[in-house]
Design a protein around this motif. Structure first.
Motif, short mmCIF file in Angstrom:
data_model
loop_
_atom_site.label_atom_id
_atom_site.label_comp_id
_atom_site.label_asym_id
_atom_site.label_seq_id
_atom_site.Cartn_x
_atom_site.Cartn_y
_atom_site.Cartn_z
N PRO A 38 0.97 -1.09 -0.13
CA PRO A 38 -0.04 -0.02 0.06
C PRO A 38 0.90 1.14 -0.14
N LEU A 39 0.43 2.22 -0.61
CA LEU A 39 1.10 3.68 -0.34
C LEU A 39 0.66 4.44 0.60
N LYS A 40 1.37 4.88 1.46
CA LYS A 40 1.22 5.86 2.54
C LYS A 40 0.98 7.47 2.14
N VAL A 41 0.14 7.90 2.63
CA VAL A 41 -0.24 9.29 1.97
C VAL A 41 -0.40 10.35 3.34
N ASN A 42 0.08 11.39 3.31
CA ASN A 42 -0.25 12.33 4.28
C ASN A 42 -0.59 13.70 3.71
N ILE A 43 -1.73 14.21 3.86
CA ILE A 43 -2.52 15.43 3.39
C ILE A 43 -2.35 16.70 4.46
N PHE A 44 -1.34 17.41 4.21
CA PHE A 44 -1.23 18.64 5.19
C PHE A 44 -2.27 19.91 4.66
N VAL A 45 -2.68 20.41 5.79
CA VAL A 45 -3.44 21.69 5.30
C VAL A 45 -2.90 22.74 6.36
N GLY A 46 -2.72 24.06 5.60
CA GLY A 46 -2.20 24.94 6.56
C GLY A 46 -0.83 24.87 6.67
N PRO A 48 6.48 10.75 7.72
CA PRO A 48 6.71 12.11 8.28
C PRO A 48 5.40 12.88 8.07
N ILE A 49 5.24 13.69 9.33
CA ILE A 49 4.15 14.78 9.14
C ILE A 49 4.49 16.02 9.64
N LEU A 50 4.27 17.27 8.61
CA LEU A 50 4.63 18.53 9.01
C LEU A 50 4.15 18.97 10.41
N ALA A 51 5.01 19.28 11.09
CA ALA A 51 4.75 19.64 12.66
C ALA A 51 4.10 20.61 12.69
N GLU A 52 4.25 21.68 11.82
CA GLU A 52 3.51 23.03 12.03
C GLU A 52 2.56 23.28 11.05
N ALA A 53 2.00 22.07 10.60
CA ALA A 53 0.56 22.17 9.84
C ALA A 53 -0.36 22.35 10.80
N ASP A 54 -1.62 22.88 10.09
CA ASP A 54 -2.68 22.89 11.00
C ASP A 54 -3.59 21.78 11.08
N PHE A 55 -3.64 20.82 9.96
CA PHE A 55 -4.10 19.68 9.94
C PHE A 55 -3.18 18.76 9.14
N CYS A 56 -3.52 17.45 9.43
CA CYS A 56 -3.04 16.35 8.72
C CYS A 56 -3.90 15.31 8.74
N ILE A 57 -4.26 14.77 7.44
CA ILE A 57 -4.95 13.66 7.13
C ILE A 57 -4.11 12.43 6.72
N SER A 58 -3.88 11.45 7.55
CA SER A 58 -2.97 10.43 7.10
C SER A 58 -3.87 9.38 6.57
N GLY A 59 -3.32 8.67 5.77
CA GLY A 59 -4.30 7.61 5.12
C GLY A 59 -3.32 6.52 4.34
N THR A 60 -4.03 5.60 3.67
CA THR A 60 -3.24 4.61 3.02
C THR A 60 -4.37 4.34 1.61
N VAL A 61 -3.20 4.15 0.54
CA VAL A 61 -4.15 3.82 -0.85
C VAL A 61 -3.76 2.41 -1.07
N TYR A 62 -4.65 1.63 -1.41
CA TYR A 62 -4.54 0.06 -1.62
C TYR A 62 -4.75 -0.14 -3.07
N HIS A 112 -7.81 5.49 2.31
CA HIS A 112 -8.37 5.21 3.45
C HIS A 112 -7.81 5.92 4.77
N VAL A 113 -8.60 6.80 5.47
CA VAL A 113 -8.26 7.60 6.57
C VAL A 113 -7.86 6.54 7.85
N ASP A 114 -6.44 7.01 8.17
CA ASP A 114 -6.14 6.48 9.20
C ASP A 114 -6.24 7.21 10.38
N ARG A 115 -6.01 8.51 10.35
CA ARG A 115 -5.99 9.38 11.53
C ARG A 115 -6.11 10.95 10.93
N VAL A 116 -6.73 11.70 11.63
CA VAL A 116 -6.73 13.22 11.36
C VAL A 116 -6.51 13.80 12.46
N THR A 117 -5.41 14.64 12.51
CA THR A 117 -4.85 15.32 13.65
C THR A 117 -4.97 16.87 13.34
#
Length: 613
Positions: free
Chosen positions: A206-214, A255-269, A296-301
């Motif tokens: 699977p491909l791990k993907v992080n989506i940073f917002v802000g 890795p997740i951008l520490a100073e992001a406002d949001f991060c949607i972490s997920g997996t593409v199968y 597929h959303v694993d976590r939203v922080t």
């Protein structure tokens, strides 16, 4: 130095009077997007919506909405970035004038990401349902993230050095996506995430993907920057932001951008796609629903005080227009180093960017010839069609720098006049048929497939362009209302298109045959057939948008006295482009009248936008 996070940027803009707070409740469904577009058109300030219906998070818009504000945001680092780009052009410049490059080592140090064990973005968890659900246009298929920073790493060789950061469309709700568990990940052809996805499929992983917002504004710009292969956007963001991007790495997670406002972490199968869309896009039409990968959303922080930044897109110009202009300013001097013999390129925003590319190249292959003809220009044009984002161009029109006066690709009226005065359409058109094209362009023969044309003209002036019709045109039934748009350019209204995809229209050929007997067309080498000639001929923005977004070169080009010789197509008379809306085109974007009336009220006396819109 640059801003560490979005909050610092918004606070600074507000202190300068460059940000307006809107405290009354606003609906992210259509309404907020309409406000952003209206304020952008007015050259207005950044906006902070503090009371957003359906979510506890504020939303920010129009942050990059003026050229002056965009340059202000990156004021501390732009001089050094510009010097670094010049260093790429001339690596000996640092030795010739070293005092001009004193900031380069610091910028290169800032480019290196810094791994940390924790960061503000990890403070809280939430769900997709609790995020702001922005829907920009009435037919949009759901809520979207419009300023996402989509981060992936090479599965085969993970790490920052082979990472990719791109601004790919993310659909949060709608269609068949499972609420809170799935989102749509729309990425088009020729995007950096593609090789990472291909590697994952080859490795059966699977491909791990992080989506940073802000987060730092530099990350937003880096996500759309057309960088050379091998230069990670994350590192460019550090150099542009003036500080190392802190990335949270915990265990084996991406890795997740520490100073992001949001991060949607997920997996593409592998093998999992669902329909994504429709979505009102930057060509000025809806991109329709097609199958794309599911994340597929694993976590939203999110961080404390998180703000959701957004933009809306549509028919240019929009806020992303300024991104394009800004990037051109930064990279203009790099063009000759990437494309040998090419001196200037202009992806025309009014035409939707990819449909039309104007360029200036060299014509030096036979400098001793009595008469210049396109030779090196063709090599230059094929180079533009062969690599980087310019390969998505549909119409590539290239002039020779050696012509007098020297053409300017950013003077669109002057450039077209220069080309039409020299055009020999028996010789100058070179087609590539059934090739890949921009995913958002529906003028081709299928999704991602259509044709391209290279128009290369040089040499002395061949004709005097006409500015008025001197006689009646013998137009077949259904055609009428001819209008002179510009010197040498004629617009004719045609009947409604009724053919299928990948078909010539015999009525267009009948028009070309009828014009063979017309008088006074020698001064009009370019004719466009459109649905509404008054609208198309009203100004350059309308003309460029209609003609180049609604036509496929191989399908929709006709000629007066056209011919095919040894598979080379040309025309001895005017070139005719069928730029009508086709039966298979996506619908154009239209605002909601009721929402527009509510936006009007915000600009009335006593409203938060009085004096702005």
């Amino acid at each position: 130095m640059g801003y560490t996070n979005l909050q610092e940027c918004l606070k600074d803009l507000e202190a300068r009077g460059e940000l307006v707070r809107i405290d009354r409740q606003m609906d992210p469904d259509i309404e907020i997007g309409a406000v952003q577009r209206r304020v952008f058109r007015a050259g207005g300030p950044a906006l902070l919506f503090t009371n957003v219906k359906g979510t506890r998070f504020p939303m920010a818009a129009n942050i990059f909405g003026t050229r002056e504000r965009l340059r202000y945001i990156f004021r501390d680092t732009l001089p050094t970035i510009e010097k670094l780009f010049r260093l790429k052009v001339d690596p000996f410049a640092a030795f010739k004038k070293p005092w001009q490059y004193l900031g380069a080592p610091r910028a290169l140090w800032a480019a290196m990401p810094r791994t940390v064990s924790d960061g503000p973005v990890m403070a809280h968890q939430t769900t997709i349902s609790e995020l702001p659900h922005l829907r920009s246009w009435p037919m949009d298929g759901g809520a979207y993230v419009t300023l996402p920073q989509v981060y992936t790493e090479s599965p085969a060789r993970p790490g920052y050095g082979r990472s990719n950061l791109g601004m790919y469309r993310v659909q949060l709700t709608g269609n068949a996506f499972e609420p809170d568990r799935e989102v749509g990940l729309h990425y088009q052809i020729h995007r950096g995430i593609g090789p990472h996805h291909a590697e994952a499929l080859e490795r059966h992983e699977p491909l791990k993907v992080n989506i940073f917002v802000g987060g730092p504004p530099a990350m937003t710009l880096a996500a759309i920057m057309p960088l050379p292969e091998g230069m990670p956007e994350l590192m460019f963001a550090g150099a542009l932001g003036g500080q190392r991007m802190r990335m949270v790495r915990q265990g084996r997670m991406l890795p997740i951008l520490a100073e992001a406002d949001f991060c949607i972490s997920g997996t593409v199968y592998a093998g999992q796609q669902k329909p994504e869309g429709p979505f009102g896009d930057h060509l000025g039409y809806y991109s329709l629903a097609h199958d794309f990968p599911v994340l597929h959303v694993d976590r939203v922080t999110h961080r404390d005080g998180a703000v959701w930044p957004f933009t809306t897109v549509g028919r240019p110009p929009q806020e992303d227009t300024l991104f394009g202009d800004f990037i051109h300013e930064l990279t203009a001097e790099l063009v000759p180093t990437v494309f040998s013999g090419v001196h200037e390129v202009h992806a025309v925003d009014a035409a939707g960017v990819h449909p039309l590319l104007l360029a200036v190249g060299s014509e030096r292959y036979v400098p001793y010839a009595e008469k210049r003809t396109p030779q090196e220009l063709i090599t230059c044009g094929l180079s533009l069609l062969g690599s980087t984002q310019t390969s998505l161009s549909k119409y590539v029109i290239i002039a020779a720098r050696e012509d007098s006066p020297t053409p300017n690709a950013h003077d669109v009226p002057g450039f077209f006049r220069h080309m039409l005065e020299r055009a020999d359409f028996e010789r100058d058109l070179h087609f590539v048929t059934r090739t890949t094209m921009d995913t958002l362009d529906y003028s081709g023969i299928s999704l991602n497939q259509g044709s391209k044309v290279l128009w290369a003209s040089t040499g002395p002036v061949r004709r005097r362009l006409a500015t008025e019709l001197t006689g009646n045109l013998p137009l077949p039934e259904g055609f009428g209302d001819p209008r002179v748009f510009a010197p040498g350019m004629l617009v004719i209204a045609g009947p409604r298109h009724d053919r299928g995809r990948d078909e010539h229209d015999p009525r267009m050929q009948a028009l070309a045959d009828a014009l063979e007997h017309a008088e006074g067309l020698d001064g009009f080498p370019l004719i466009a057939v459109v649905d509404d000639s008054a609208f198309t001929a009203a100004d350059w923005d309308n003309y460029l948008w209609v003609v180049f977004t609604r036509s496929d070169p191989a399908t929709d080009m006709y000629g007066v006295r056209s011919f095919t010789h040894c598979k080379h197509w040309g025309t001895r008379g005017p070139l005719v482009i069928d730029a009508r809306l086709k039966t298979y085109h996506a619908p154009a974007l239209e605002p909601d009248p009721e929402v527009e009336r509510r936006v009007d009220a915000l600009g009335a006396p006593g409203g938060p936008l009085h004096g702005i819109i």
